[in-house]
Motif scaffolding. Sequence first.
Motif, mmCIF file in Angstrom:
data_model
loop_
_atom_site.group_PDB
_atom_site.id
_atom_site.type_symbol
_atom_site.label_atom_id
_atom_site.label_comp_id
_atom_site.label_asym_id
_atom_site.label_seq_id
_atom_site.Cartn_x
_atom_site.Cartn_y
_atom_site.Cartn_z
ATOM 1 N N UNK A 161 -23.277 -8.846 -6.648
ATOM 2 C CA UNK A 161 -23.877 -9.907 -7.457
ATOM 3 C C UNK A 161 -24.167 -11.100 -6.563
ATOM 4 N N UNK A 208 -23.826 -14.688 -7.648
ATOM 5 C CA UNK A 208 -22.604 -15.493 -7.695
ATOM 6 C C UNK A 208 -21.912 -15.565 -6.347
ATOM 7 N N UNK A 209 -22.594 -15.117 -5.295
ATOM 8 C CA UNK A 209 -21.932 -15.087 -3.993
ATOM 9 C C UNK A 209 -21.982 -16.440 -3.302
ATOM 10 N N UNK A 210 -22.640 -17.409 -3.934
ATOM 11 C CA UNK A 210 -22.736 -18.727 -3.314
ATOM 12 C C UNK A 210 -21.956 -19.740 -4.143
ATOM 13 N N UNK A 211 -21.293 -20.646 -3.432
ATOM 14 C CA UNK A 211 -20.497 -21.682 -4.081
ATOM 15 C C UNK A 211 -21.409 -22.651 -4.838
ATOM 16 N N UNK A 212 -21.284 -22.713 -6.158
ATOM 17 C CA UNK A 212 -22.249 -23.485 -6.958
ATOM 18 C C UNK A 212 -22.263 -24.983 -6.655
ATOM 19 N N UNK A 213 -21.208 -25.514 -6.031
ATOM 20 C CA UNK A 213 -21.189 -26.959 -5.779
ATOM 21 C C UNK A 213 -21.492 -27.305 -4.322
ATOM 22 N N UNK A 214 -21.883 -26.319 -3.527
ATOM 23 C CA UNK A 214 -22.240 -26.622 -2.132
ATOM 24 C C UNK A 214 -23.702 -26.274 -1.894
ATOM 25 N N UNK A 221 -24.805 -26.570 3.604
ATOM 26 C CA UNK A 221 -23.359 -26.566 3.861
ATOM 27 C C UNK A 221 -22.803 -25.160 4.011
ATOM 28 N N UNK A 222 -23.412 -24.204 3.295
ATOM 29 C CA UNK A 222 -22.970 -22.821 3.456
ATOM 30 C C UNK A 222 -23.155 -22.364 4.909
ATOM 31 N N UNK A 243 -29.185 -26.440 -4.176
ATOM 32 C CA UNK A 243 -27.921 -25.867 -4.603
ATOM 33 C C UNK A 243 -28.201 -24.479 -5.180
ATOM 34 N N UNK A 281 -27.600 -23.034 -7.879
ATOM 35 C CA UNK A 281 -28.098 -23.005 -9.247
ATOM 36 C C UNK A 281 -29.588 -23.269 -9.356
ATOM 37 N N UNK A 282 -30.172 -23.837 -8.298
ATOM 38 C CA UNK A 282 -31.594 -24.172 -8.346
ATOM 39 C C UNK A 282 -32.479 -23.053 -7.802
ATOM 40 N N UNK A 315 -27.853 -15.029 0.759
ATOM 41 C CA UNK A 315 -26.619 -14.367 1.217
ATOM 42 C C UNK A 315 -26.885 -13.439 2.386
ATOM 43 N N UNK A 354 -35.875 -28.998 -19.847
ATOM 44 C CA UNK A 354 -35.349 -30.259 -19.327
ATOM 45 C C UNK A 354 -36.507 -31.192 -19.033
ATOM 46 N N UNK A 393 -17.021 -14.291 -6.769
ATOM 47 C CA UNK A 393 -17.680 -13.663 -5.639
ATOM 48 C C UNK A 393 -17.855 -14.596 -4.455
ATOM 49 N N UNK A 394 -18.084 -15.903 -4.747
ATOM 50 C CA UNK A 394 -18.337 -16.773 -3.598
ATOM 51 C C UNK A 394 -17.110 -16.919 -2.718
ATOM 52 N N UNK A 415 -17.074 -13.707 -0.674
ATOM 53 C CA UNK A 415 -18.150 -13.777 0.310
ATOM 54 C C UNK A 415 -17.772 -14.724 1.450
ATOM 55 N N UNK A 465 -13.955 -24.055 -1.399
ATOM 56 C CA UNK A 465 -14.555 -23.035 -2.250
ATOM 57 C C UNK A 465 -13.770 -22.839 -3.549
ATOM 58 N N UNK A 484 -19.743 -34.528 -8.545
ATOM 59 C CA UNK A 484 -19.045 -33.342 -8.039
ATOM 60 C C UNK A 484 -19.743 -32.034 -8.385
ATOM 61 N N UNK A 530 -23.353 -30.329 -9.053
ATOM 62 C CA UNK A 530 -24.815 -30.476 -9.075
ATOM 63 C C UNK A 530 -25.451 -29.891 -10.333
ATOM 64 N N UNK A 564 -28.922 -32.506 -13.603
ATOM 65 C CA UNK A 564 -30.337 -32.432 -13.974
ATOM 66 C C UNK A 564 -30.653 -33.214 -15.231
#
Lengths: 577, 326
Positions: free
Chosen positions: A98, A101-107, A111-112, A149, A151-152, A162, A329, B224-225, B228, B243, B320, B322, B326
Motif C-alpha cells: 500500500x 500509506x508508505x509515506x509519513x502524512x506529516x512530513x 524531508x523523506x 505532503x 496527502x496532496x 516510494x 474545498x 506502513x510508513x 517503510x 515517524x 503539526x 498538514x 487546507x
Amino acid sequence: MSLLEVNGLSVVYEPRGAEPTYAVRKASFSLERGEFVGLVGESGSGKSTLGFAVTRLAKAPARISEGTILFDGRDIASMEEEELRKQRRGGFAMVLQSGMNALNPVRSIRKHFGDIFAAHGHVPKTKRLARAYDLLEKVELPRTVLDRFPGELSGGMRQRVSIALALSLEPQLMVFDEPTTALDVLVQHAVMGTIRDLQKSENFTALLISHDLGIVLESTSRVMVMSEGVIVEDGTSQQILQAPQHQYTQMLLGHYADPRAEVVQVPGLVVRGSTISTTGHSSVVAAVSPERGETATGTPSAPARRRAGRPEASAIVVDGVTKVYPRPRRGQDAVTAVDGVSFTLEQGQSMALVGASGSGKSTLAKLVTGIERPTSGTIHFGEARVDTLRRKGLRGLRREVQMVFQDPYSALNPLHTVEYALMRPVLNYTGLHGGAARTRVLELLETVGLTPVEQFAAKLPHELSGGQRQRVVIARALACDPQVIIADEPVSMLDVSLRAGVLALLDDLRVTFGVSMLYITHDLLSARLVTDQIMVLNQGRVVESGLTAQVLRFPEDPYTMELLDAIPQPHRAGARR
Amino acid sequence: MWYLLRKLGLLLLTAWAAITLNFLLPRLMPGTPADAAIAKLAQNGPVDPATRAAIEAQLGVPTGDAWSQYVQYLGNVSRLDFGVSYTFFPQSVSTLVMNALPWTLVMVGLVTIIAFVVGTLLGVLAAWKRGTWLDTLPTLGGTFTSAFPYFWTALLVVFFLGYQLKWFPTSGAYGLESTPNLSLAFISDVIGHAWLPALTILITSVGGWILGMRNNMINTLGDDYVTFAEANGLRSRTVAVKYAARNAILPNLTGFGLSLGGVVGGSLLVEQVFNYPGVGYLLYNAVTNQDFPLMQALFLMLTISMLLANFLVDLLYGLLDPRTRR
C-alpha cells in the motif's frame, strides 16, 4: 556467486495464546545479479511473509525459525539491528503494497529524502537536492513534488515517490510487494512500466511479489509460485506459461483469458461467444457448486409465489442524468461525477459499467439505488421516479433493487452471525416471521451454495473465507427477492480461484430468477464473462456502449482500447523485455 | 492564513454565544436573588416592605427593558465588572477572581503541562519498548494511579509526606508568617507549599496520558510508513520520534487542550483538601453560599478559557498536521 541465496528458510507466526503457524516452510531459492524474478501466490500463501523475511522486516509475532539468507555472501538472517540498518544502503530495499500509506502524512517529500540521506550519509549535503531531483525524474515525477505532503499526491504518485525513496538507497536488490495492487488499472499499467524500465536502466536485481500472474509474467524472466508456504514451482516465464507443472500454477493460468477473444472461457464459467448465451445454464450450476446438489434451479415457483401482489417486472430507465458535487474545498472546482448519462436496463438483462476509478461508475450506482439524487435528469424504475422518492418510496425501491458490495470483509457486521445478517432483510421486507423466516434464511444459504446450511447459518463472518463472505453478501441482497442487483466490483477483493465461483453464481441468479444485474467493474474480462451489455464510462460520460462481446472485440473509442491494453496478459511474457 | 481567519471567526462567534447565554440563563430562571434572600428571612416571620426594599436596593433590581440591560451587561463584561460578591461583601467579584487566579494558573497549569509531557514521553517509551519492563511498569503503574480518587491520594500524600516525614507543609499557598512579595524567601515558601497539591494532581492525571499515548503509538508503529522507514534504514530514534510518535501525538492534543482549558476552573477537591486559595476553592465557596455574581463570573471565565484553549490547539494542529491546513 548469487546475490541472494535463501536456504531452508522457515517463518513461523507465534501469536500469544494461540498455536504457532508456519507461513513459510523451508523455502530455498537464489537470485542472480540483474535478474527480475516474480513470486506469485494467493492470499495466505506466504509470499509477502517471505518478502518481509528476506529484507529482514518481519516483526513479531512473525519470526525466522530456521534457515539462512545469504545476501552477497553474508548471512543476514541472524544479523544485529545496527549492522542490518547499515546494510540497507547499497543492499536490499523494499517497496510496500500500500504505497498510499508508505509515506509519513506529516512530513513533506523533501524531508523523506532528507531522512534517508541523513541516516546513511552516502550523499554529500551539497548534492542532496540535485540527487532528489534526479531520483524524481527517474520515476517520472515533476520537481515540485518535493515540497508536497503525501496527502496532496495521488495514489500513483505516492507509489512513485516510494520507489524513488527506495532507489535513493542505491540498492542491489529491490523487493516489490504488490506494488500496484491498490492502484487504478491505467495507473497500475503505467507504474509497472516505470518499474520495468528502471530495472533495466539501473540494473538492480528485482523480486516482484504479486497475486496477479499476468502482471508477473509480463515483467519478469523467471517466476516462483508459492502455495501454502511452499515454493511449488520455479521456472522461466516461458516455461511457466507454456508448460506449468504444478496443479496450482495451472489453475492460476487457467483463469486468464483475453476479453477481446472471439470465445472467452474460464473454468467454472459458461462460454460466452458473440451472441447471448441461452444454453449452458445447467452447466453453470454444476460448475459453480458441485457440493450443492440438485436444488435451487428447479424451484422458480417459490419466488413467484412471494412476488404475488408486488409490482410487475420493470426496467430501469436512466435519462440524461448528471450529478455535480459541490466544490470540496475553497479554491477547488465542483466535480461533475456523472455527465448526461442515459441507458435502459431491461428486466433480466445484465449490463456492465466499466471505467477507471473516478469515471463515475460508483456514483451512477448510488443514483440508481436512490442513495444520491441526480443534479438533473430522471431515473425511472417501472412507474416510480427514483430521483424524487421519499422514505416510503425508497423502502419500496430497496425491496426491488439491492446492492452487492465490493469488500466482503467490511460489508458484514463482525459481531453478528450469518443467520442474523440474513434474517434482518427477511424480517424487514418479506413479512415472514419465526420459523418461516428461518426457513427462508436457510433457503437463501442453499441458493448461494453455502452448504450444509445449518452450519453456515451459525458462523460469524471471521470464520468464513472471502469467497464465502461474498456469497453471504449476495444471499443478503437476494433476501427480499429483488428484481435488480447492483454489484459493485463484487470479485475484485477475492483470490483468482474464488472469482469464477462468485461470478457464476451471479450469472446463475440472473438466469434462474430473472434478476437483472448492473455489474460495476474495472475488470473487462469479468465483464465479458457475465454481461450482455456494456457501457464504458470516462470522466462521467459514456464513451462507448453496446453488446459486451461487440464492444470488447472491436472497440471504437481510444479510452476503451487503453483499458483493454492495460490488462496484464500472461501470453505477453517476455514480449516486453 | 484562511485557516487562521476561519478559526478566529469561529472563536469569536462561540465566545459571543457563551456570553449571551450567561446573560439569558439567570433571567430565564424564576424569581430574583432578592426573592431568594427574602424567602430565607420569611422563615423567621413576616418580612415588612421596608426590609424588602432595602434588600432589593442592596442586591440591585434590574431596570429598563431586556435590550438595554443586555447592552449594559456587555459593557460591564468588557470592563471585567461582574458586580459585588454576596459572600465576601463588599469585595468586587473581579478582585476575588484576580486574587485566586494566579495561584491556580501557576500550580494547576504547570502540573497539567508537566503531566502531559511526562505521560507522553513515558507512553512513547512504553510503546517503543513494548513487552519489556519499560512498557509494563508505566502501563500498569499508570492504570493503577489513575484509578485513585483525588481526595484519597491527597490524604495519603498529606499523611506520609506532610505529617510523618514532615517534608512539606500540608496546607495553604504560603506560610502564615510570610507576606506576599517577590523575594526569594517568599517564592521558595510558595514552591514548598505547592509540592503536595501538585504531586496529588500529577499522580492521578499522568496515567491517562501514558495509556493514551502508548495505545496511539502502538497503532502508528503498525502503519506502513513506519515499516517503510525501517526498510529504508532510518535510525531507530528517527523512526520512533519523527515517524511513530509524531503521528501518535496528534489525537492526544485535543485532550490536552480540554484539560488546559479546565485548568482555570482549578482543581476543586485538591484545593479544598489543601486549603489552597485558588479558583476551585473560590468556586466551591460561591456555590455553597449561593453567591450568584461570583458563580456567574467564574462560569463565564471557565467557558471562555475552554474556548481559548481549543482555539490554540486548533492552531497547533494546523502547524503539526498538514492535512488540516487546507
